[in-house]
Design an enzyme around this catalytic site. Structure first.
Site, short mmCIF file in Angstrom:
data_model
loop_
_atom_site.label_atom_id
_atom_site.label_comp_id
_atom_site.label_asym_id
_atom_site.label_seq_id
_atom_site.Cartn_x
_atom_site.Cartn_y
_atom_site.Cartn_z
N GLY A 283 57.29 -0.21 7.18
CA GLY A 283 57.19 -0.11 8.65
C GLY A 283 58.44 -0.54 9.40
O GLY A 283 58.35 -0.89 10.57
N SER A 284 59.62 -0.45 8.74
CA SER A 284 60.82 -0.88 9.48
C SER A 284 61.09 0.05 10.66
O SER A 284 61.52 -0.40 11.72
CB SER A 284 62.03 -0.96 8.55
OG SER A 284 62.42 0.32 8.13
N ASN A 285 60.81 1.34 10.50
CA ASN A 285 60.98 2.26 11.64
C ASN A 285 59.97 1.96 12.73
O ASN A 285 60.31 1.97 13.91
CB ASN A 285 60.84 3.71 11.18
CG ASN A 285 62.12 4.23 10.55
OD1 ASN A 285 63.09 4.50 11.25
ND2 ASN A 285 62.13 4.33 9.23
N ASN B 12 58.11 13.93 12.87
CA ASN B 12 58.28 13.18 11.62
C ASN B 12 59.76 12.88 11.44
O ASN B 12 60.61 13.58 11.99
CB ASN B 12 57.78 14.05 10.45
CG ASN B 12 57.97 13.37 9.10
OD1 ASN B 12 57.69 12.18 8.96
ND2 ASN B 12 58.46 14.11 8.11
N LEU C 111 52.88 9.45 4.22
CA LEU C 111 53.14 10.38 3.12
C LEU C 111 52.14 11.52 2.99
O LEU C 111 52.43 12.51 2.31
CB LEU C 111 53.22 9.61 1.78
CG LEU C 111 54.35 8.57 1.73
CD1 LEU C 111 54.41 7.93 0.35
CD2 LEU C 111 55.69 9.18 2.08
N ASP D 16 57.53 18.86 5.74
CA ASP D 16 58.95 18.80 6.14
C ASP D 16 59.49 20.14 6.60
O ASP D 16 60.61 20.55 6.24
CB ASP D 16 59.82 18.30 4.96
CG ASP D 16 59.34 16.95 4.45
OD1 ASP D 16 58.92 16.12 5.27
OD2 ASP D 16 59.36 16.74 3.22
N GLU E 126 68.28 5.89 10.74
CA GLU E 126 66.92 6.09 11.29
C GLU E 126 66.65 5.09 12.40
O GLU E 126 66.15 5.45 13.47
CB GLU E 126 65.88 5.90 10.18
CG GLU E 126 65.96 6.97 9.14
CD GLU E 126 64.89 6.85 8.05
OE1 GLU E 126 64.56 7.87 7.46
OE2 GLU E 126 64.40 5.73 7.81
N HIS F 176 62.58 12.46 8.34
CA HIS F 176 62.77 12.68 6.90
C HIS F 176 64.15 12.14 6.53
O HIS F 176 65.12 12.38 7.23
CB HIS F 176 62.68 14.19 6.61
CG HIS F 176 62.72 14.48 5.14
ND1 HIS F 176 61.65 14.24 4.31
CD2 HIS F 176 63.72 14.94 4.35
CE1 HIS F 176 61.98 14.56 3.07
NE2 HIS F 176 63.23 14.99 3.07
N ILE G 204 49.73 16.50 7.00
CA ILE G 204 48.91 16.40 8.21
C ILE G 204 47.96 17.60 8.27
O ILE G 204 48.40 18.75 8.24
CB ILE G 204 49.81 16.34 9.48
CG1 ILE G 204 50.73 15.13 9.41
CG2 ILE G 204 48.96 16.28 10.74
CD1 ILE G 204 50.03 13.78 9.29
C1 GRF Z 1 61.86 6.34 6.05
O1 GRF Z 1 62.98 6.41 5.23
C2 GRF Z 1 61.47 7.69 6.55
O2 GRF Z 1 62.53 8.58 6.61
C3 GRF Z 1 60.48 8.18 5.54
O3 GRF Z 1 59.80 7.03 5.12
C4 GRF Z 1 60.64 5.91 5.27
C5 GRF Z 1 59.83 4.84 5.98
O4 GRF Z 1 60.48 3.60 5.93
N1 GRF Z 1 59.66 9.22 6.09
P1 GRF Z 1 59.91 2.36 6.74
O5 GRF Z 1 58.50 2.14 6.25
O6 GRF Z 1 59.93 2.72 8.19
O7 GRF Z 1 60.81 1.22 6.43
#
Ligand code: GRF
Length: 293
Positions: free
Chosen positions: A110-112, A200, A183, A243, A272, A202, A186
């Site tokens: 969940g870093s994003n 999304n 993952l 994708d 990202e 990628h 959808i």
């Molecule tokens: C990211 O690299 C994104 O591109 C992919 O899954 C990863 C999620 O990373 N779809 P995080 O859980 O947000 O760290």
């Protein structure tokens, strides 16, 4: 009780203390000023006196708490609080109702998700309202708990065979769906409900290195194995294929001869984190322009 209030108002323990002081002193001041004003009015004590007094304190209470809140550094909290109360009473517009509500679907660390939450923290126009996750124990769930964001735990059967949780999403008022490390494919039900409003990210330059099984380290390992000099990120709309939807944004970074999937992943993650929140913001701005027309 205090814990509940802290969570409800999303404030620290110290801030809660200052807020409660403001309520207490503002309330006492309201009573004091109210009585003083009543004494100046030529009214006999009785039912009419009580009615006027109640109306008077209702009117001066917001002013008193706002005044006291300045001294306790809680003016911003109380302006929001009073606006919400006004909205509940039908006097003013609910500030939350004009916000665009975003659901983040994630099943990993969940870093994003964290970067997106940080980016929109305190935003008047965008609210991260829901975290949807299909993996109990995923890191993103701890982020949701820490941030006080409601969680929707997704089960396979219902996601793929029933309504894909669209009823929950619409009931929560979700306007926009962001996949950030989710993952599962959808389902059509969800795509139809949010067509053009699901995106999304990628971790490669699509259309290369996308599709089923192309996620996480598998993507980076494939890029390195192919000897590519460049990789990057793709933010795209989601359609019925993995994708595949139209590209919204791409950013590139070099692939170094010494790279391992882990070192490349770190470079991609940095891209990202930098671009995903900004891209979401500009898409939502455009959405708003469209819905205003
Ligand atoms: C990211 O690299 C994104 O591109 C992919 O899954 C990863 C999620 O990373 N779809 P995080 O859980 O947000 O760290």
């Amino acid at each position: 009780m205090f814990d509940r209030l802290q969570r409800k108002w999303k404030v620290s323990g110290i801030q809660l203390f200052l807020i409660l002081c403001t309520f207490a002193i503002g309330g006492s001041l309201t009573g004091f000023v109210g009585k003083r004003i009543m004494n100046l009015l030529p009214l006999e004590k009785g039912v009419f006196w009580v009615i006027v007094y109640i109306i008077l304190v209702t009117l001066i209470w917001p002013l008193m708490v706002l005044l006291v809140s300045v001294f306790f550094g809680q003016f911003t909290f109380f302006t929001k609080y009073l606006r919400k109360m006004g909205a509940r009473m039908g006097i003013s517009k609910n500030p939350a109702s004009s916000q665009q509500k975003v659901a983040i679907f994630a099943s990993g660390a969940g870093s994003n998700a964290q970067k997106i939450i940080d980016h929109f923290r305190g935003s008047a126009t965008v609210r991260i309202s829901l975290i949807a996750c299909n993996k109990p124990g995923a890191g993103v769930l701890q982020i949701a708990e820490k941030e006080g964001i409601p969680v929707l735990l997704i089960e396979k059967e219902r996601f793929f065979r029933a309504d894909a949780y669209t009823s929950e999403l619409t009931a929560a008022g979700i306007d926009f769906v962001v996949l950030a490390g989710f993952l599962w494919k959808i389902p059509t039900a969800l795509i139809n409900a949010y067509r053009g409003r699901i995106i999304n990210i990628h971790p490669a330059l699509l259309p290369n290195y996308g599709g089923k099984g192309m996620y996480g380290q598998f993507v980076h390992a494939a890029v390195i194995a192919a000897g590519d000099k460049e990789s990057g990120i793709t933010i795209h709309y989601v359609d019925e294929q993995y994708d595949h939807g139209a590209t919204i944004f791409q950013a590139r970074c070099p692939v170094l001869p010494s790279d391992t999937p882990e070192t490349l992943a770190a470079r991609i993650h940095a891209l990202e984190h930098e671009y995903f929140p900004k891209t979401i913001e500009s898409l939502l701005e455009n959405e708003k322009v469209k819905s205003k027309k």
